[in-house]
Design an enzyme around this catalytic site. Sequence first.
Site, PDB file in Angstrom:
ATOM      1  N   SER A   1       0.830  -1.206   0.000  1.00 43.38           N
ATOM      2  CA  SER A   1       0.000   0.000   0.000  1.00 43.38           C
ATOM      3  C   SER A   1       0.862   1.253   0.000  1.00 43.38           C
ATOM      4  O   SER A   1       0.626   2.184  -0.780  1.00 43.38           O
ATOM      5  CB  SER A   1      -0.922   0.010   1.230  1.00 43.38           C
ATOM      6  OG  SER A   1      -1.872  -1.021   1.160  1.00 43.38           O
TER       7      SER A   1
ATOM      8  N   ARG B   1       0.323   8.790   5.595  1.00 47.08           N
ATOM      9  CA  ARG B   1      -0.651   8.161   6.493  1.00 47.08           C
ATOM     10  C   ARG B   1      -2.067   8.643   6.190  1.00 47.08           C
ATOM     11  O   ARG B   1      -3.033   7.876   6.271  1.00 47.08           O
ATOM     12  CB  ARG B   1      -0.283   8.451   7.946  1.00 47.08           C
ATOM     13  CG  ARG B   1       0.969   7.735   8.403  1.00 47.08           C
ATOM     14  CD  ARG B   1       0.737   6.268   8.651  1.00 47.08           C
ATOM     15  NE  ARG B   1       1.991   5.513   8.585  1.00 47.08           N
ATOM     16  CZ  ARG B   1       2.093   4.209   8.730  1.00 47.08           C
ATOM     17  NH1 ARG B   1       1.005   3.475   8.920  1.00 47.08           N
ATOM     18  NH2 ARG B   1       3.264   3.613   8.654  1.00 47.08           N
TER      19      ARG B   1
ATOM     20  N   HIS C   1      -3.112   6.928   3.011  1.00 43.93           N
ATOM     21  CA  HIS C   1      -3.350   5.519   3.321  1.00 43.93           C
ATOM     22  C   HIS C   1      -4.706   5.324   3.991  1.00 43.93           C
ATOM     23  O   HIS C   1      -5.428   4.362   3.703  1.00 43.93           O
ATOM     24  CB  HIS C   1      -2.243   5.005   4.239  1.00 43.93           C
ATOM     25  CG  HIS C   1      -2.341   3.553   4.574  1.00 43.93           C
ATOM     26  ND1 HIS C   1      -2.752   3.097   5.808  1.00 43.93           N
ATOM     27  CD2 HIS C   1      -2.091   2.442   3.833  1.00 43.93           C
ATOM     28  CE1 HIS C   1      -2.758   1.775   5.815  1.00 43.93           C
ATOM     29  NE2 HIS C   1      -2.356   1.345   4.632  1.00 43.93           N
TER      30      HIS C   1
END
Length: 215
Positions: free
Chosen positions: A12, A37, A40
Amino acid sequence: MTTHPHAIAAESFAIIRRGLAERGHAFPPPLATVIERIVHSTADFEFADLVQTSPGAVEAGARALRAGCAVVTDVHMVRVGINAERLGALGGSLHCLIDDPEVRSFAAASGVTRGAQSMRLAAERGLLGGAIVAIGNAPTALDEVIRLVATGVRPALIVGVPVGFVGAAESKAALAAVTNVPWLITSGRKGGSTVAVAVINALLRLAVGAENDAL
């Protein structure tokens, strides 16, 4: 298809880093951790264009966490998503006063939102000074924090990423005009609890030197 959790996470982040590079983004390492982050958590590369910070804001947040600061959130959805074990290991504490009886009673009697009153009560209890304030849902909570800063309250960092159509963009624009407290925002209407959680957990990773961990 990859099924191991570490391999899934690693893949990912490889996709995210490729996607950011293809879009011409090259963020410095501390900010890159936060951006990655957020992407994600949301699967939305647009956040790379929306995140804005005051100078040194990411570093200030990580430094405060290493010193064991409090983290104050506007809603429980943000609170429960934050890595409490990692925060506690650093000596920090986690607070959300949205359901405090004092907040409920005052908000019901005055017409002030619970989000705003929860920040007012947090300030009265001495929780905001030196803390990280994470606002993912309530623009009125962010407006109140900005008002408190004007009265002399000094959080270590304000993460202002409320989502919505009424007041969200305006409250974040107001925070971007603050010059005496570090801040991070997502400009415009987009944001949310997921984004606030991603930011705080990224800062926790930076605080403990785990920013390159896949999980």
